[in-house]
Design a protein around this motif. Structure first.
Motif, mmCIF file in Angstrom:
data_model
loop_
_atom_site.group_PDB
_atom_site.id
_atom_site.type_symbol
_atom_site.label_atom_id
_atom_site.label_comp_id
_atom_site.label_asym_id
_atom_site.label_seq_id
_atom_site.Cartn_x
_atom_site.Cartn_y
_atom_site.Cartn_z
ATOM 1 N N SER A 1 0.322 -1.366 -0.088
ATOM 2 C CA SER A 1 -0.266 0.281 0.217
ATOM 3 C C SER A 1 0.661 1.511 -0.247
ATOM 4 C CB SER A 1 -0.928 0.174 0.897
ATOM 5 O OG SER A 1 0.091 0.031 2.353
ATOM 6 N N LYS A 2 0.250 2.685 -0.542
ATOM 7 C CA LYS A 2 1.276 3.484 -0.654
ATOM 8 C C LYS A 2 1.178 4.078 0.421
ATOM 9 C CE LYS A 2 1.346 3.331 -5.065
ATOM 10 N NZ LYS A 2 2.723 3.216 -6.092
ATOM 11 N N GLN B 1 3.747 -4.071 -8.897
ATOM 12 C CA GLN B 1 3.722 -2.942 -8.498
ATOM 13 C C GLN B 1 5.493 -2.567 -9.045
ATOM 14 O OE1 GLN B 1 2.676 0.373 -5.963
ATOM 15 N NE2 GLN B 1 1.156 -1.008 -5.360
ATOM 16 N N ASN C 1 7.899 2.652 -6.477
ATOM 17 C CA ASN C 1 6.394 1.921 -5.089
ATOM 18 C C ASN C 1 6.371 2.228 -4.429
ATOM 19 O OD1 ASN C 1 8.838 1.857 -3.625
ATOM 20 N ND2 ASN C 1 8.157 0.219 -3.077
ATOM 21 N N ASP C 2 6.984 3.490 -3.718
ATOM 22 C CA ASP C 2 5.953 4.007 -2.955
ATOM 23 C C ASP C 2 5.292 3.287 -1.761
ATOM 24 O OD1 ASP C 2 5.653 6.530 -1.028
ATOM 25 O OD2 ASP C 2 3.283 7.087 -2.347
ATOM 26 N N GLY C 3 6.191 1.758 -0.965
ATOM 27 C CA GLY C 3 5.407 1.156 -0.507
ATOM 28 C C GLY C 3 5.403 1.828 1.030
ATOM 29 N N SER C 4 5.273 1.485 2.301
ATOM 30 C CA SER C 4 4.582 1.284 3.120
ATOM 31 C C SER C 4 5.456 -0.052 4.179
ATOM 32 C CB SER C 4 3.056 1.518 3.476
ATOM 33 O OG SER C 4 2.659 1.976 2.574
ATOM 34 N N ASP D 1 2.722 7.577 0.264
ATOM 35 C CA ASP D 1 2.384 8.627 -0.072
ATOM 36 C C ASP D 1 3.497 9.353 0.788
ATOM 37 O OD1 ASP D 1 0.514 8.721 -1.235
ATOM 38 O OD2 ASP D 1 -1.033 8.731 -0.115
#
Length: 646
Positions: free
Chosen positions: A315-316, A597, A325-328, A318
């Motif tokens: 999930s992003k 992603q 990919n800007d993963g969490s 941000d």
């Protein structure tokens, strides 16, 4: 020596009264004349011994191996018998002069040796400096050889009276460079002989280092091995320099010698055994501005530390705009599963090789990099190819200290690939400040469980990698493997509003000549049953579940593992035991996961790789040239300031 080889030793007396017996501090150095690194007060004599085959000493250098080690107790015995020594000897070491002592402790020293201060030395030369994680660390190796060979070349005229010693000197330097640089990719007998092999003396040591040091792991491991001797761990500075306005541990070392060699009742042994200057979000401000957080503890790992489980999440976040990919990083279970792809291309070493970059910056390179926008910023001008995972903003401060561990299920189309991980502190404006790294060659998937650090529940929180034999990937591999990647210890305060970030990417250019990893993609499985997570060491004064409140109603908050508390809970944090170094079980999602992603190169691929390679080679060459000219980090910094007109 007993074999007829002459070593050069220099005695320095505070008042040139050579007849006055005094306590004596000895340093064994391969760096030539005037290379002592600790100057005590006027109550001590000091002796600099130039290691066999280095500086003015005859014989053949064997890269701090058995021959160099055998000279240590013999030389100490000679020093103890001299009229200028009062029967009390201490040993000091910094960098290589500390390494030779760690390597030599398996031998019995004479009774007159009472204590040691060992600063910024490796506990195991292979895994702490030259081949960490099974990845050759080219830049520090080249710098060390330059620092040893350069002074020896400058002192070459001193050998004119003994031409017969020239072949031994040349052979030692040449073979040492070959051996440590390329000849031993696995942890074989050569490397085993150049690490800690036991303690035959039971002496108390003060292990001194800086948290960003290129050899930071050694002090932590040395303290743990020798803590029962009455040892202390002091994090106040090393190769990385020390915070502005502080002394790098000099006062602590002076007090240590005063107590152990002169019997001064100064309270040094009553102080907490572990004293840390922790960074406050950024290495540059830590060193240049003196911004640090000071803590004292009774032991290390700090009792009550919880290794929180942060899942790699598709999930992003941000939070990492240029990283595709800007993963969490999610406390507990990942919200979204997937398979992500990145190219293990060479990366900017000033960003991705924090320990080595700290050594370079202490020589003045920060004055150059600070003038080039983004060059040392993960999200700046030089964009990193890789995958990024970031927490939400922290609701409270979080203090972290100890070795993080990345457990990642990874596959590759390359026969072998370096798995390179980095943790950063992301401030409120989105700037990521790298703090530590971990490295693992994919050809070494196994760990030695009995030597790994475990929490009270028996879970491995610091894997001790098995580097005895390579296991190359099948072509192609049937499924990814779950790797355990050790990261160098961290000691940092993540302030309220900041974020914790993990990057998985290609090797630093400082390691380019040994392990580029190929150009084919790597895949990382996250979420679901993948087991991919970051084990993050949180001090007992902080609570990550409060700083990162979860929105998962099923989460009971039991997401970490505690060094003191034994728990049988099996919760959603993924803390159940995993099999390391074996093919992943054929879970439904493992074989059929789609590429949800992609990391890759968001702006520039090959040009970025080539530019970082050129940058790395240039820095290595400049560093080697400076060292062979006998320039210290301080004088290199002066030269840079002159060039910039500062």
């Amino acid at each position: 020596m007993s074999d007829g080889v002459e070593l050069t030793a220099t005695l320095t007396s505070p008042d040139e009264n050579w007849e006055q017996p005094r306590p004596t501090i000895v340093e064994f150095s391969p760096y030539g004349n005037d290379s002592q690194t600790f100057v005590p007060d006027e109550n001590y004599n000091r002796v600099l011994v130039q290691i066999r085959g280095t500086g003015d000493s005859k014989g053949s250098f064997d890269a701090l191996g058995p021959v160099n080690q055998a000279d240590v107790p013999e030389m100490l015995t000679w020093i103890c018998s001299q009229p200028w020594n009062d029967g009390n000897v201490g040993i000091h070491g910094f960098s290589a002069s500390a390494i030779i002592i760690y390597n030599s402790m398996w031998q019995e020293f004479p009774d007159c040796v009472k204590t040691m201060t060992l600063r910024s030395g490796t506990f195991e030369l292979y895994r702490d400096l030259l081949v960490p994680g099974g990845v050759f660390n080219f830049a520090p190796g080249a710098a060390v050889l330059a620092m040893i060979g350069g002074p020896a070349m400058l002192q070459w005229p001193d050998r004119f009276d003994d031409p017969a010693s020239w072949p031994d000197w040349f052979a030692g330097m040449f073979t040492s460079g070959l051996e440590v640089g390329f000849a031993h990719p696995t942890l074989d007998e050569f490397w085993q002989q150049r690490g800690f092999r036991g303690d035959a003396n039971g002496l108390p040591i003060m292990a001194v280092n800086g948290i960003f040091d290129v050899e930071s792991r050694g002090a932590f491991e040395g303290y743990q091995a020798l803590r029962d001797n009455g040892s202390q761990l002091v994090l106040k500075g090393g190769h990385d320099g020390h915070p502005a306005g502080t002394d790098g541990g000099q006062a602590d070392m002076q007090a240590w010698y005063d107590y152990h060699l002169r019997g001064v009742d100064n309270g040094i042994t009553d102080q907490p055994r572990v004293r840390m200057q922790m960074s406050d979000g950024d290495r540059e401000s830590f060193i240049q501005d003196g911004d640090f957080v000071y803590r004292e503890f009774e032991d290390y790992p700090v009792p009550g530390t919880v290794w929180e489980s942060l899942a790699l999440d598709a999930s992003k976040a941000d939070a990492a705009d240029p990283v595709a990919n800007d993963g969490s990083l999610t406390l507990g279970e990942a919200r979204e599963a997937g398979t992500q792809v990145y190219e293990p291309l060479v990366t900017n070493p000033l960003v991705t090789d924090v320990p080595t970059a700290s050594l370079v910056n202490n020589g003045g390179a920060h004055l150059l990099t600070g003038s080039l926008p983004g060059i040392a910023d993960p999200d700046g001008l030089v964009v990193m190819p890789g995958l990024s995972y970031t927490t939400a903003p922290l609701a409270t401060d979080v203090l972290a200290a100890g070795p993080p561990t990345l457990e990642v299920r990874l596959g590759s189309l390359n026969a072998e690939t370096p798995i390179w991980a980095m943790i950063s502190d992301v401030d409120t404006d989105g700037t990521a400040h790298p703090l530590t790294v971990g490295r693992l060659n994919s050809s070494f998937p196994d760990v030695v469980e009995e030597k790994s650090l475990k929490d009270a529940s028996g879970q491995i929180v610091q894997p001790y990698g098995d580097f005895g034999e390579k296991t190359l990937y099948a072509s192609p591999p049937t499924s990814p493997l779950l790797y355990q990647v050790e990261l160098w210890p961290i000691a940092n305060r993540f302030e309220e509003g900041h974020r914790i970030r993990l990057d998985i990417l290609g090797a630093s250019a400082f390691s380019t000549l040994s392990a580029t990893g190929g150009l084919l993609p790597n895949t990382v499985e996250i979420g679901g049953g993948s087991g991919s997570r970051l084990l993050f060491p949180v001090l007992p004064e902080s609570d990550l579940s409060t700083a990162l409140p979860t929105d998962d109603p099923a989460d009971d908050g039991d997401t970490g593992t505690d060094t003191d508390t034994n728990t049988d809970d099996t919760d959603q944090s993924g803390t159940s035991a995993v099999q390391t170094g074996t093919t992943a079980e054929a879970e439904d999602q493992a074989g059929d996961a789609s590429l949800t992603q992609s990391g890759g190169l968001p702006r520039a691929g090959l040009p970025v790789t080539l530019s970082t390679l050129v940058l790395g080679v240039a820095l290595i060459a400049a560093g080697g040239l400076a060292l062979t000219r006998r320039l210290t980090p301080a004088t290199v910094g002066d030269l840079v300031r002159d060039r910039l007109g500062r």
